[in-house]
Design an enzyme around this catalytic site. Structure first.
Site, PDB file in Angstrom:
ATOM      1  N   CYS A 134     -31.680 -12.012 -98.263  1.00  0.00           N
ATOM      2  CA  CYS A 134     -33.098 -11.667 -98.424  1.00  0.00           C
ATOM      3  C   CYS A 134     -33.986 -12.653 -97.668  1.00  0.00           C
ATOM      4  CB  CYS A 134     -33.456 -11.662 -99.914  1.00  0.00           C
ATOM      5  SG  CYS A 134     -35.193 -11.313-100.218  1.00  0.00           S
ATOM      6  N   CYS A 137     -37.262 -13.616 -99.407  1.00  0.00           N
ATOM      7  CA  CYS A 137     -37.124 -14.557-100.541  1.00  0.00           C
ATOM      8  C   CYS A 137     -36.832 -15.964-100.030  1.00  0.00           C
ATOM      9  CB  CYS A 137     -35.967 -14.171-101.465  1.00  0.00           C
ATOM     10  SG  CYS A 137     -35.767 -12.434-101.769  1.00  0.00           S
ATOM     11  N   ASP A 138     -35.962 -16.086 -99.042  1.00  0.00           N
ATOM     12  CA  ASP A 138     -35.418 -17.401 -98.682  1.00  0.00           C
ATOM     13  C   ASP A 138     -35.828 -17.903 -97.301  1.00  0.00           C
ATOM     14  OD1 ASP A 138     -34.017 -17.426-101.097  1.00  0.00           O
ATOM     15  OD2 ASP A 138     -32.368 -16.278-100.236  1.00  0.00           O
TER      16      ASP A 138
END
Ligand code: NAP
Length: 308
Positions: A134, A137-138
């Protein structure tokens, strides 16, 4: 006290599930929507959506929230629940979660898909320590660092473009020369000064340095030549698998595990419908998921009328 019986239980709160909820609620049904994650499904992990009609550009999380707000304006019951099974023997179906059973006369399965693993050496060990599925997200952990993206579909190239806005360098590793990604996205990635390509290349191993990802070893699929790419992050976008293992006893799946439906989104079980990416279909898009959700809900309404 007897347990509440919903008219329809919707499993999964992505675009298919949320659209089904909107149509069912507007038809006056008592609707339950269950999910084990935040509303939005795969959409919530998508940086930008540029092909949902009416929005030339909208972030995945924003579109997710707009759809969810829409369901809440119609008073759809939304519950957290990790669905582990479905009992379909009687007219009232039982949706089983980790900690509760829910009863419903009709069920719409919209559980979507989960990101696939490569199965390469070091992958499980370094998951969360440099390897991610992701970018939204990261990605921020890799500001001004070198990352690789594995895959040649829309997800891989769209997220490579997103990461190019953060990282110092992005290397797309793809196992052949041709791409599944749309031409417009591919062109953009190929022209981007921070994006490089390693084609005909497969991942041999993810290599650990000081407890986290330090490099990947790739192998040319034609020449067998190996090469090490120094990188801090690796984002894997090699497709998805359907989330259907909990339904496989009763619901008819194709050999890849996708739910087989007809044009009315009916499964092999009366009163059980499926919609969105979890179904056997050719085009998995937000807009085709919403389309399925509307059809499933409409046919659930008709089915419930036959019970009355
Ligand atoms: P996808 O289109 O199935 O692409 C998966 C990519 O991963 C392919 O390039 C495939 O290579 C590669 N791959 C698969 N297994 C592999 C393995 N074991 N090792 C190395 N590479 C492997 O998946 P996706 O990009 O996640 O997209 C899924 C669906 O969502 C598609 O229908 C896509 O169009 C849609 N989507 C649309 C948008 C958009 O329209 N904006 C955005 C994201 C996703 P090969 O090509 O060689 O098979």
């Amino acid at each position: 006290m007897s347990k509440k019986i919903y008219d329809v239980a919707i499993i999964g709160c992505g675009p298919a599930g949320m659209t089904a909820a909107i149509y069912a609620a507007r038809a006056g049904l008592n609707v339950l929507m269950l999910d084990k994650g935040a509303p939005g499904g795969q959409m919530i992990n998508t940086y930008e959506v540029e092909n949902y009609t009416g929005f030339d550009k909208i972030s995945g999380p924003d579109l997710s929230m707009k759809m969810f707000d829409h369901t809440q304006k119609l008073a759809v019951n939304y519950e957290y629940g990790n669905v582990v099974g479905l009992e379909v023997e009687s007219e009232v179906k039982v949706v089983k979660t980790d900690d509760e059973d829910y009863l419903a006369k009709a069920v719409i399965i919209a559980t979507g898909t989960l990101n696939r693993r490569l199965g390469a050496k070091g992958e499980e060990n370094l998951a969360g320590r440099g390897i991610s599925w992701c970018a939204i997200c990261d990605g921020a952990f890799f500001r001004e660092k070198a990352v690789i993206v594995v895959g040649g579909g829309n997800s891989a190239l769209e997220e490579a473009l997103y990461l190019a806005g953060i990282a110092k360098k992005v290397t797309v590793v793809h196992r052949r020369q041709g791409f599944r990604a749309d031409k417009i996205v591919l062109d953009r990635a190929q022209k981007h000064e921070k994006i490089q390509f390693e084609l005909d290349a497969v991942i041999e191993s993810f290599n650990e340095v000081n407890g986290k990802l330090g490099s990947v070893t790739i192998k040319n699929a034609i020449t067998n030549e190996k090469k090490e790419i120094i990188c801090d992050g690796a984002f894997i976008y090699i497709g998805q698998d359907p989330v259907t293992s909990m339904f496989k006893e009763d619901i008819k799946l194709n050999p890849q595990g996708y739910i087989i439906v007809n044009e009315r989104m009916e499964t092999n079980i009366k009163g059980v419908y499926a919609a969105g990416d979890v179904t056997e279909k050719e085009l998995r898009q937000i807009i085709t998921a919403t389309n399925d959700g509307a059809i499933a809900a409409q046919n659930a309404v008709k089915y419930l009328e036959t019970l009355a």
